[in-house]
Structures are given as structure tokens and as C-alpha cells.
Design a protein around this motif. Structure first.
Motif, PDB file in Angstrom:
ATOM      1  N   ILE A  36      20.958  -7.318  -4.135  1.00 31.58           N
ATOM      2  CA  ILE A  36      19.608  -7.122  -4.672  1.00 31.58           C
ATOM      3  C   ILE A  36      18.652  -6.759  -3.537  1.00 31.58           C
ATOM      4  N   THR A  37      17.586  -6.077  -3.889  1.00 31.72           N
ATOM      5  CA  THR A  37      16.473  -5.878  -2.957  1.00 31.72           C
ATOM      6  C   THR A  37      15.275  -6.581  -3.567  1.00 31.72           C
ATOM      7  N   THR A  38      14.672  -7.470  -2.797  1.00 34.51           N
ATOM      8  CA  THR A  38      13.569  -8.286  -3.312  1.00 34.51           C
ATOM      9  C   THR A  38      12.477  -8.414  -2.258  1.00 34.51           C
ATOM     10  N   ASN A  39      11.256  -8.671  -2.730  1.00 31.14           N
ATOM     11  CA  ASN A  39      10.201  -8.973  -1.751  1.00 31.14           C
ATOM     12  C   ASN A  39      10.295 -10.425  -1.280  1.00 31.14           C
ATOM     13  N   VAL A  97      15.790  -8.433   1.894  1.00 31.42           N
ATOM     14  CA  VAL A  97      14.428  -8.946   1.708  1.00 31.42           C
ATOM     15  C   VAL A  97      13.466  -8.017   2.451  1.00 31.42           C
ATOM     16  N   SER A  98      12.439  -7.563   1.759  1.00 30.87           N
ATOM     17  CA  SER A  98      11.480  -6.666   2.402  1.00 30.87           C
ATOM     18  C   SER A  98      10.405  -7.479   3.093  1.00 30.87           C
ATOM     19  N   LEU A  99      10.254  -7.252   4.378  1.00 27.67           N
ATOM     20  CA  LEU A  99       9.247  -7.992   5.152  1.00 27.67           C
ATOM     21  C   LEU A  99       8.829  -7.102   6.325  1.00 27.67           C
ATOM     22  N   TYR A 126       9.020   5.419   6.918  1.00 27.57           N
ATOM     23  CA  TYR A 126       7.954   5.509   5.913  1.00 27.57           C
ATOM     24  C   TYR A 126       8.096   6.862   5.200  1.00 27.57           C
ATOM     25  N   MET A 127       8.154   6.824   3.853  1.00 29.90           N
ATOM     26  CA  MET A 127       8.473   8.050   3.116  1.00 29.90           C
ATOM     27  C   MET A 127       7.348   8.469   2.167  1.00 29.90           C
ATOM     28  N   PRO A 128       7.177   9.775   2.000  1.00 30.51           N
ATOM     29  CA  PRO A 128       6.117  10.281   1.112  1.00 30.51           C
ATOM     30  C   PRO A 128       6.561  10.269  -0.345  1.00 30.51           C
ATOM     31  N   VAL A 154      16.894  -7.554   6.329  1.00 29.13           N
ATOM     32  CA  VAL A 154      15.432  -7.566   6.263  1.00 29.13           C
ATOM     33  C   VAL A 154      14.962  -6.114   6.379  1.00 29.13           C
ATOM     34  N   ASN A 155      14.356  -5.606   5.309  1.00 26.68           N
ATOM     35  CA  ASN A 155      13.871  -4.213   5.302  1.00 26.68           C
ATOM     36  C   ASN A 155      12.481  -4.158   5.916  1.00 26.68           C
ATOM     37  N   VAL A 156      12.321  -3.340   6.944  1.00 27.65           N
ATOM     38  CA  VAL A 156      11.011  -3.186   7.580  1.00 27.65           C
ATOM     39  C   VAL A 156      10.615  -1.708   7.502  1.00 27.65           C
ATOM     40  N   VAL A 157       9.664  -1.384   6.654  1.00 25.07           N
ATOM     41  CA  VAL A 157       9.145  -0.012   6.645  1.00 25.07           C
ATOM     42  C   VAL A 157       8.236   0.098   7.869  1.00 25.07           C
ATOM     43  N   THR A 158       8.570   1.024   8.762  1.00 20.28           N
ATOM     44  CA  THR A 158       7.874   1.054  10.052  1.00 20.28           C
ATOM     45  C   THR A 158       6.773   2.110  10.010  1.00 20.28           C
ATOM     46  N   THR A 218      17.241  -3.695  -8.160  1.00 19.76           N
ATOM     47  CA  THR A 218      15.977  -3.625  -7.445  1.00 19.76           C
ATOM     48  C   THR A 218      14.848  -3.484  -8.459  1.00 19.76           C
ATOM     49  N   GLY A 219      13.687  -2.983  -8.023  1.00 16.30           N
ATOM     50  CA  GLY A 219      12.579  -2.858  -8.950  1.00 16.30           C
ATOM     51  C   GLY A 219      11.554  -1.879  -8.397  1.00 16.30           C
ATOM     52  N   GLY A 220      10.324  -2.110  -8.762  1.00 12.45           N
ATOM     53  CA  GLY A 220       9.543  -3.302  -8.960  1.00 12.45           C
ATOM     54  C   GLY A 220      10.183  -4.523  -8.302  1.00 12.45           C
ATOM     55  N   GLU A 221       9.762  -5.661  -8.768  1.00 13.06           N
ATOM     56  CA  GLU A 221      10.311  -6.868  -8.164  1.00 13.06           C
ATOM     57  C   GLU A 221      11.312  -7.504  -9.139  1.00 13.06           C
ATOM     58  N   PRO A 222      12.600  -7.457  -8.814  1.00 17.18           N
ATOM     59  CA  PRO A 222      13.603  -7.947  -9.768  1.00 17.18           C
ATOM     60  C   PRO A 222      13.472  -9.435 -10.075  1.00 17.18           C
ATOM     61  N   ALA A 229       6.113   6.489  -8.534  1.00 20.40           N
ATOM     62  CA  ALA A 229       5.978   5.511  -7.445  1.00 20.40           C
ATOM     63  C   ALA A 229       7.337   4.899  -7.146  1.00 20.40           C
ATOM     64  N   MET A 230       7.497   4.463  -5.907  1.00 20.11           N
ATOM     65  CA  MET A 230       8.753   3.845  -5.494  1.00 20.11           C
ATOM     66  C   MET A 230       9.078   2.641  -6.390  1.00 20.11           C
ATOM     67  N   SER A 231       8.040   1.915  -6.811  1.00 21.71           N
ATOM     68  CA  SER A 231       8.267   0.739  -7.651  1.00 21.71           C
ATOM     69  C   SER A 231       8.833   1.122  -9.020  1.00 21.71           C
ATOM     70  N   THR A 266       0.825  -1.216   0.000  1.00 19.33           N
ATOM     71  CA  THR A 266       0.000   0.000   0.000  1.00 19.33           C
ATOM     72  C   THR A 266       0.857   1.262   0.000  1.00 19.33           C
ATOM     73  N   TYR A 267       2.017   1.223   0.666  1.00 17.28           N
ATOM     74  CA  TYR A 267       2.832   2.440   0.779  1.00 17.28           C
ATOM     75  C   TYR A 267       3.693   2.680  -0.458  1.00 17.28           C
ATOM     76  N   CYS A 268       3.700   1.740  -1.382  1.00 21.19           N
ATOM     77  CA  CYS A 268       4.596   1.817  -2.540  1.00 21.19           C
ATOM     78  C   CYS A 268       3.855   2.079  -3.836  1.00 21.19           C
TER      79      CYS A 268
HETATM   80  N1  SAM Z   1      10.104  -5.242  -4.707  1.00 25.80           N
HETATM   81  C1  SAM Z   1      11.323  -5.179  -3.999  1.00 25.80           C
HETATM   82  C2  SAM Z   1      11.100  -5.103  -2.520  1.00 25.80           C
HETATM   83  O1  SAM Z   1       9.971  -4.841  -2.080  1.00 25.80           O
HETATM   84  O2  SAM Z   1      12.070  -5.297  -1.800  1.00 25.80           O
HETATM   85  C3  SAM Z   1      12.254  -4.077  -4.440  1.00 25.80           C
HETATM   86  C4  SAM Z   1      11.633  -2.738  -4.764  1.00 25.80           C
HETATM   87  S1  SAM Z   1      10.934  -1.878  -3.380  1.00 25.80           S
HETATM   88  C5  SAM Z   1      10.383  -0.386  -4.138  1.00 25.80           C
HETATM   89  C6  SAM Z   1      12.390  -1.423  -2.490  1.00 25.80           C
HETATM   90  C7  SAM Z   1      12.189  -0.981  -1.074  1.00 25.80           C
HETATM   91  O3  SAM Z   1      11.465   0.240  -1.058  1.00 25.80           O
HETATM   92  C8  SAM Z   1      11.413  -1.958  -0.222  1.00 25.80           C
HETATM   93  O4  SAM Z   1      12.167  -2.306   0.930  1.00 25.80           O
HETATM   94  C9  SAM Z   1      10.182  -1.192   0.161  1.00 25.80           C
HETATM   95  O5  SAM Z   1       9.724  -1.545   1.431  1.00 25.80           O
HETATM   96  C10 SAM Z   1      10.673   0.236   0.108  1.00 25.80           C
HETATM   97  N2  SAM Z   1       9.612   1.216  -0.016  1.00 25.80           N
HETATM   98  C11 SAM Z   1       8.645   1.289  -0.950  1.00 25.80           C
HETATM   99  N3  SAM Z   1       7.833   2.336  -0.721  1.00 25.80           N
HETATM  100  C12 SAM Z   1       8.286   2.959   0.398  1.00 25.80           C
HETATM  101  C13 SAM Z   1       7.857   4.099   1.156  1.00 25.80           C
HETATM  102  N4  SAM Z   1       6.815   4.821   0.801  1.00 25.80           N
HETATM  103  N5  SAM Z   1       8.595   4.421   2.252  1.00 25.80           N
HETATM  104  C14 SAM Z   1       9.671   3.697   2.616  1.00 25.80           C
HETATM  105  N6  SAM Z   1      10.119   2.616   1.943  1.00 25.80           N
HETATM  106  C15 SAM Z   1       9.425   2.240   0.848  1.00 25.80           C
END
Ligand code: SAM
Ligand code: SF4
Length: 329
Positions: A96-99, A120-122, A191-193, A159-163, A68-72, A323-325, A28-30
Motif C-alpha cells: 500500500i501507499t499511505t500518508n 509511507v509518504s513523508l 516532483y512531477m507536473p 518512505v516516499n519523499v517528493v523532493t 493507493t488513493g487518495g488516502e486508502p 489530480a494525482m489523488s 500542495t503538489y498533489c
Molecule cells: N495518500 C497516499 C500518500 O500520500 O502516500 C497515497 C496517494 S498519493 C497520490 C501517492 C504518492 O504520489 C505519494 O507518495 C505522493 O507524494 C505522490 N505524489 C503526489 N503528487 C505528486 C507530484 N506532483 N509529483 C510527485 N509525486 C507526487
């Protein structure tokens, strides 16, 4: 002066490459809440084109590459491509950054291709909440992917955790506990705008100092010495922990003075700053046969356009429209 120095004397050593705007999740945040617009396939850089650009960047001193991506992992041929990036002589560090949804199947071949570092984003350890955040019931796949990456030998596993307040701030202790039990580096990201139409809500923002003080109630945090490839993270470890926790305060800590990065979008734009839509097109010159020296010049123009600092701190609305993606977070 080295060519990869920007007007504010920052050495640009890090290129983040988004290989696709496609994703199998809908965090939702991406992603925009509605009207998601995807690039035409013809507008997405081919792997040979990306390799060419990474080689040029490496020549200019950008020796650290993140894919990274999107989802690489959903882009066809990605494993082979990773192998090619790892073999570029001047590239010193590839990650790499991946979901993580496809990591279980792909961890071993990625490792064989030469990759050693994965993020890994979780954002939650609760499967139902995972589905709420990402729109897909994939928690177990990601969890198994993490175990597989660990077993195969990836180090470090981050492990990336957007808080986000009210969403996963009640799980900080579970993540702290995970860093104690497992050799994972848990990275709490503010969490970023970003992105027109994303679900940004300023009242859900949490500054990294707030996250850190909540974690300190769990136990004392001992600072971990920084290493050369660390970037803007502040690293800590709980007593006897196998892993670490870290804080990335993109908004609150304003790490612009130490920013060392440039981004390449899937449609071939060099992006000097995550929080600004200023971009330099490198795809058209690449596709119309610009010389290697000419393409180097375009990298240098993008480096020269890096702003001294971003202006995303007011939290009022998206600081950048893409979008971040699309940008490659
Ligand atoms: N799909 C992959 C993933 O989720 O890891 C790689 C691309 S994703 C855009 C890269 C990172 O950006 C993820 O860790 C995700 O949580 C973070 N991200 C996306 N939108 C964000 C937001 N609004 N604020 C902070 N981090 C964000
Ligand atoms: Fe996809 Fe990653 Fe964005 Fe989630 S954060 S929607 S997994 S690109």
C-alpha cells in the motif's frame, strides 16, 4: 505471446489500484489549489468490484498489486479488503501507499490481514513544514505510525519523499541520516507536473541525479543489487546503514522502456500511462454484466494502448489533467 505483453514488448505485471479519491491531507503538489471536485460515491468502485477486477488482472499476469488513493486508510472496511486481496491465489505481492496518518492504529490489523509491505509518504522531518506542505498538523501521527509499522514487522518500510527545490532539499542530509539509523528505504521521487490546478512550478523541479549528487556529499553511496519487484528505482546504501536510499527519476530517467504497470482509478478507468489522460472505462461493462472474458478483453485493450513513452519531460505544465489523488500515484 503472453496476453499481458504490450505493443512495445513490455510485460505488464503490476496493477496500481486507487481505492478512493478522498484524502485527509491537502498536499500542495498533489491536490488542486482550489475547486477540488470529488467523485460521487456511486461512481466509486465497490470493494467486491475491485476484487473482481484484481482477480481478472492476476489471471492475465498482473501479480503485483499496490493499493493507493487518495488516502486508502480512510476508506471504511479497508483492512478487511486488504485481507481479501492478499488471499487472491495468483496475487504474489501486495503493498500500500499511505500518508501514514492512521498507521499507528492500523499497522497491526493490516499486518494481521496479511499485508507485509508499506510505503509511507513523508516529505519533511520538520513538523511545521509538514503542516505547510499537507495543510494538516499531523507530523507526529505519521512519525508514530512509522515506528509502529516497524515494530509490528513490516519490511521493507519505504518512505516516499517528493523532493522539491526550496521546500525540502535542505533536508536531504536528515533523510540520509534516517536511512542510516533506521531500516527504512527512503525513496526520493521527482516532483512531477500532474493535475489541472495543482501548484506545479517547473523551477522547483529537481532531477534525481542532482538529488543523488547532493547526497553523495554526505558519504559514498554503494549500489544495492536490484530484486525482481523493484521497478524503476535505483537503490543505494550508505556505509553501515540499516536502511537504503533510492531514486525514482520518472521525468529525467525516462524509464518508459521498462514500464510494467497499469492503473485502475477509483471510478473504474484503466489508465495505461500516468502522464496521459487516455483511459479505458471498465466500470460500465462491469456493472452491466459483461462476462469475465469480456472484462479480460478490456484489460487487454488498455495494455494495447500503452504509449511507447510519455511526453511530460518539457516541464511546461501538467502532463495530465486528473489530480494525482484521483489517479493513484
Ligand atoms: N495518500 C497516499 C500518500 O500520500 O502516500 C497515497 C496517494 S498519493 C497520490 C501517492 C504518492 O504520489 C505519494 O507518495 C505522493 O507524494 C505522490 N505524489 C503526489 N503528487 C505528486 C507530484 N506532483 N509529483 C510527485 N509525486 C507526487
Ligand atoms: Fe493526499 Fe497523498 Fe495527495 Fe497528499 S499526496 S494530498 S496524502 S493523496
Amino acid at each position: 505471446m503472453a496476453p499481458n505483453i504490450d505493443p512495445y514488448n513490455r510485460e505488464i505485471t503490476y496493477l496500481r489500484v486507487s481505492v478512493t479519491d478522498r484524502c485527509n491531507l491537502r498536499c500542495t503538489y498533489c491536490m488542486p489549489v482550489k475547486d477540488l471536485q470529488l467523485l460521487d460515491h456511486a461512481d466509486i468502485l465497490r470493494y467486491e468490484e475491485i476484487l473482481n477486477l484484481i482477480e481478472i488482472a492476476a489471471d492475465l499476469g498482473m501479480r503485483k498489486i499496490r493499493l493507493t488513493g487518495g488516502e486508502p486508510l480512510i476508506r471504511r472496511g479497508f483492512i478487511h479488503f486488504v485481507g481479501s486481496v492478499c488471499r487472491i491465489p495468483k496475487v504474489e505481492d501486495v503493498s500500500i501507499t499511505t500518508n501514514g496518518v492512521f498507521l499507528k492504529e492500523m499497522a497491526a490489523p493490516l499486518f494481521e490481514a496479511g499485508l507485509r509491505r508499506v510505503n509511507v509518504s513523508l516529505d519533511t522531518l520538520n513538523p511545521l513544514k509538514y503542516e505547510k506542505i499537507t495543510g494538516r498538523a499531523c507530523f507526529n501521527s505519521v512519525w508514530e505510525g512509522l515506528q509502529r509499522a516497524e515494530a509490528v514487522g513490516f519490511r521493507p518500510i519505504k518512505v516516499n519523499v517528493v523532493t522539491i527545490k526550496g521546500l525540502n532539499d535542505d533536508e536531504l542530509y536528515q533523510f540520509a541520516d534516517l536511512s542510516i539509523r533506521k531500516p527504512y528505504h527512503i525513496r526520493f521521487i521527482e516532483y512531477m507536473p500532474i493535475g489541472r490546478g495543482s501548484s506545479w512550478e517547473s523551477q522547483k523541479y529537481m532531477a534525481s541525479d542532482e538529488i543523488k549528487s547532493m547526497l553523495e556529499r554526505f558519504g559514498p553511496l554503494n549500489e544495492v543489487p536490484r530484486s525482481t519487484h523493484d521497478g524503476p528505482v535505483e537503490r543505494y546504501r550508505f556505509k553501515s546503514a540499516k536502511g537504503e536510499v533510492g531514486f525514482i527519476g520518472a521525468l529525467s530517467h525516462h524509464f518508459c522502456p521498462s514500464c510494467n504497470r497499469l492503473r485502475l482509478t477509483p471510478d473504474g478507468k484503466l489508465r495505461p500511462c500516468l502522464f496521459s489522460d487516455d483511459e479505458v472505462d471498465i466500470k460500465s461493462p462491469l456493472r452491466t454484466g459483461r462476462s469475465r472474458e469480456g472484462l479480460k478483453e478490456i484489460f487487454l485493450q488498455a495494455i494495447a494502448r500503452k504509449p511507447r513513452r510519455h511526453h511530460a519531460g518539457n516541464l511546461e505544465g501538467p502532463a495530465a489533467m486528473r489530480a494525482m489523488s484521483m489517479i493513484g500515484g
